[in-house]
Design an enzyme around this catalytic site. Structure first.
Site, short mmCIF file in Angstrom:
data_model
loop_
_atom_site.label_atom_id
_atom_site.label_comp_id
_atom_site.label_asym_id
_atom_site.label_seq_id
_atom_site.Cartn_x
_atom_site.Cartn_y
_atom_site.Cartn_z
N GLU A 59 0.86 10.69 -2.91
CA GLU A 59 1.04 9.81 -3.64
C GLU A 59 -0.17 10.21 -4.86
OE1 GLU A 59 1.73 6.95 -4.35
OE2 GLU A 59 2.81 6.81 -3.24
N HIS A 62 1.00 12.98 -7.37
CA HIS A 62 1.82 12.45 -8.45
C HIS A 62 0.28 12.19 -9.50
CE1 HIS A 62 5.61 11.29 -6.71
NE2 HIS A 62 5.60 10.54 -6.39
#
Length: 271
Positions: A59, A62
């Site tokens: 994450e 991202h």
């Protein structure tokens, strides 16, 4: 220093939760290597901690890609702290993937970073943001498999401390490899679809949007099909892992040790 000047540093300070996961990963790995404690518990803790660390890094990748692509709101949301509690869907992105690997041996990280796409211009940037997460899983897999490449096969019926450690590394490597491959599938809700979505027509994007919440579940159910399962593991995963010495054998042993509890639910791995 003003509050405005100090904010970027607090937005990027590593979360104590992430540091605690690293501590569990290191402690369980050390216990396995030295033969201290129950090796099944050690393998379980090592794999779970390693998996959660990789989800945080997934994450984070991202978020970092989105930040450099133009979404400057990423930092204020806390996404750069590696804190899993800061992500928008902790259940979908952390609890469900963890349940999947514990009960079924399926590694699927879910999307949790809310990106303000309107701030980002250019189809390539949107695609690269989606690709950043699976790239982390692929890198983790390569690093772990690299540790196993020079390792010899177990020398006896009873594993030694280092061999228990290699088994945990092998199974975690398999999960990372699986996550990278499955998450690149062009299924709505997965990063593979996020890579191609910017290049689709508006009508197609709108039609597929309704399937996004069910992407992980669709893939999970597909892998319970014996034909698909055998093709995926025997023809794809096995053929990749056999390039790295004894990685496949140790991953099998790690899978067995990891599922030390008998819930009679089976495992998709080697279904």
């Amino acid at each position: 220093m003003s509050v405005h000047d100090s904010r970027p540093h607090s937005d990027r300070r590593i979360s104590p939760i992430f540091l605690a996961l690293l501590a569990v990963l290191g402690a369980s790995g050390g216990a396995l290597w030295t033969g201290w404690g129950n090796p099944r518990i050690g393998v379980f803790l090592f794999v779970v901690a390693g998996w959660l660390v990789s989800l945080c890094l997934h994450e984070y990748a991202h978020a970092r890609a989105a930040l450099h692509s133009g979404d400057i709101s990423i930092g204020t949301k806390g996404y750069l702290t590696l804190n899993p509690l800061k992500y928008t869907h902790p259940v979908y992105s952390f609890i469900m993937p963890l349940v999947f690997i514990i009960l079924g041996g399926i590694a699927l990280p879910g999307g949790a970073v809310f990106i303000e796409r309107g701030r980002i211009h250019g189809k390539w940037k949107h695609s690269l943001i989606s690709a950043a997460g699976p790239a982390i899983n692929a890198l983790c897999a390569l690093l772990l498999l690299g540790l196993l490449t020079p390792v010899s096969a177990p020398t006896g019926p009873t594993l030694t401390g280092p061999e228990y450690f290699y088994s945990a590394v092998g199974y975690l490597a398999l999960l990372q490899l699986m996550a990278a491959i499955l998450n690149l599938l062009p299924v709505p809700g997965l990063d593979g679809y996020g890579i191609i979505e910017p290049w689709l027509s508006y009508n197609n994007r709108r039609a597929f949007a309704n399937l996004a919440p069910y992407g992980m579940i669709i893939v999970f159910l597909l892998l319970w099909n014996t034909t698909i399962n055998n093709w995926f593991f025997n023809d794809i995963i096995f053929n990749i892992m056999r390039w790295f010495g004894q990685a496949w054998g140790y991953s099998n042993e790690g899978n067995y040790l990891f599922h030390f509890f008998n819930l009679n639910l089976g495992s998709v791995f080697g279904h």
